[in-house]
Scaffold this active site. Structure first.
Site, PDB file in Angstrom:
ATOM      1  CE  LYS A   1      -3.456   2.508   2.616  1.00 48.32           C
ATOM      2  NZ  LYS A   1      -4.447   2.490   3.693  1.00 48.32           N
TER       3      LYS A   1
ATOM      4  CE  LYS B   1      -5.902   2.122  -0.457  1.00 55.36           C
ATOM      5  NZ  LYS B   1      -6.249   2.297   0.913  1.00 55.36           N
TER       6      LYS B   1
HETATM    7  C1  PBG Z   1      -6.975   3.474   5.670  1.00 59.40           C
HETATM    8  C2  PBG Z   1      -7.437   3.405   4.253  1.00 59.40           C
HETATM    9  C3  PBG Z   1      -7.338   4.394   3.280  1.00 59.40           C
HETATM   10  C4  PBG Z   1      -7.919   3.880   2.120  1.00 59.40           C
HETATM   11  C5  PBG Z   1      -8.359   2.600   2.418  1.00 59.40           C
HETATM   12  N1  PBG Z   1      -8.025   2.309   3.733  1.00 59.40           N
HETATM   13  C6  PBG Z   1      -6.842   5.780   3.375  1.00 59.40           C
HETATM   14  C7  PBG Z   1      -5.445   6.068   3.707  1.00 59.40           C
HETATM   15  O1  PBG Z   1      -4.573   5.197   3.746  1.00 59.40           O
HETATM   16  O2  PBG Z   1      -5.203   7.249   3.961  1.00 59.40           O
HETATM   17  C8  PBG Z   1      -8.033   4.625   0.825  1.00 59.40           C
HETATM   18  C9  PBG Z   1      -9.000   4.063  -0.153  1.00 59.40           C
HETATM   19  C10 PBG Z   1      -9.366   4.986  -1.278  1.00 59.40           C
HETATM   20  O3  PBG Z   1      -8.727   6.035  -1.528  1.00 59.40           O
HETATM   21  O4  PBG Z   1     -10.325   4.658  -1.978  1.00 59.40           O
HETATM   22  N2  PBG Z   1      -7.976   3.060   6.556  1.00 59.40           N
END
Ligand code: PBG
Length: 326
Positions: free
Chosen positions: A197, A251
């Protein structure tokens, strides 16, 4: 010319021929719908930077998921928007926290007709907006956070989650969650690790959807990955699989197709990719201006994510694609 000329266009001549030789097929059952549920509201609240996406009330979520299941979607992933936030993000592990309540509602309504995933993180619940506990000098404390994640996992599993999906990018989080789940008798609850991520600029609309802003203009670069790195993503993925992840995630999706392809070549567990909020919002914004055909671009992008090697795609286009793929 007497020698045989390569004629790749022969098989592109008609739609039926093209379907026959298509290497990648996107099916409704490849799609996972991300959904937001907000505590203390009676009507859904639209998210302006995510056209067509809402913060659901408990009731509207039940209706939406029942409709998605009727459309053939097998899985949803829930994100909670609590009424109050605190430094520890305690709503995330509260048995009566909004996601736990919603999980119970959906399990009651739909039984095993739906796979219930719960995003496992605390940023939606902390007043500072970080994904972990913050020390007095402002750092995110890795190991103290692991304990909290274990408690969140137990709450989610107890409420009926099939799959916990840790997204906080703490080292050791999969092992900590696996241990916590097993100790409480939740051996059957699976872990989908957000393994690779990235600290992406594409999460902005999501943060609007969950009312998160990071304290003091901070960011997540000290725990999410640097987008310059792909080998490091493989280290993250190997680590998570070694710790017991049942599935892994990359992601965002479009900017990291190379990472998806490398992951597919290296590991055998199912791979998910998250086509994130900013990716969805960009397609909508350009389509609204008439600059692109949004439906066509959505289908092209999500198919490309599958072609790169993902087995499933989390996407805000899930419902629209499911309606189209009927
Ligand atoms: C954290 C989380 C995020 C997303 C999914 N889980 C945000 C982040 O890491 O700041 C982002 C998903 C998206 O942008 O659609 N709980």
């Amino acid at each position: 010319m007497s020698f045989p000329q390569t004629r790749l266009r022969r098989l592109r001549r008609t739609p039926a021929l093209r379907r026959l030789v298509a290497e990648t097929r996107l099916g409704v059952d490849d799609l996972v719908a991300p959904l937001f549920v907000r505590e203390g509201i009676d009507e859904p609240v639209p998210v302006p930077s995510l056209p067509g996406v809402v913060q659901h009330s408990r009731e509207s979520l039940r209706k939406e998921v029942a409709e998605l299941v009727d459309l053939g979607i097998d899985a949803v992933i829930l994100f909670g928007v609590p009424a109050t936030k605190d430094p520890e993000g305690s709503g995330a592990s509260d048995p009566d926290g909004i996601v736990q309540v919603a999980l119970r509602d959906l399990r009651d309504d739909l039984g095993d007709r739906v796979v219930l995933m719960a995003d496992l993180c605390i940023d939606e619940y902390t007043d500072h907006g970080h994904c972990g506990l913050v020390t007095p000098d402002g750092r995110v404390d890795n190991d103290a956070t692991l304990e909290v994640y274990g408690e969140v996992a137990i709450a989610q599993a107890g409420a009926g989650a099939d799959i916990c999906a840790p997204s906080g990018m703490m080292d050791g989080q999969v092992l900590a969650i696996r241990d916590a789940l097993d100790e409480e008798g939740h051996e059957d609850v699976a872990i989908l690790a957000y393994a690779a991520k990235y600290a992406s600029a594409l999460y902005g609309p999501f943060r609007d959807a969950v009312d998160v802003s990071i304290a003091d203009g901070g960011d997540r670069t000290a725990y999410q990955q640097d987008w310059a790195n792909a080998r490091e993503a493989m280290a993250e993925i190997r680590e998570d699989v070694g710790e017991g992840a049942d599935m892994i995630m990359v992601k965002p999706a479009m900017t990291y197709l190379d990472v998806i392809a490398r992951a597919r070549a290296e590991v055998d567990v199912p791979i998910a990719a998250y086509h994130v909020s900013g990716e969805y919002a960009m397609v909508h914004a350009a389509a609204e201006r008439g600059w692109i055909d949004g439906d066509a671009v959505a289908l092209e992008q999500i198919t490309a994510v599958k072609r790169a090697g993902a087995d499933m795609v989390l996407t805000y286009f899930a419902r629209a694609l499911a309606e189209r793929l009927q």
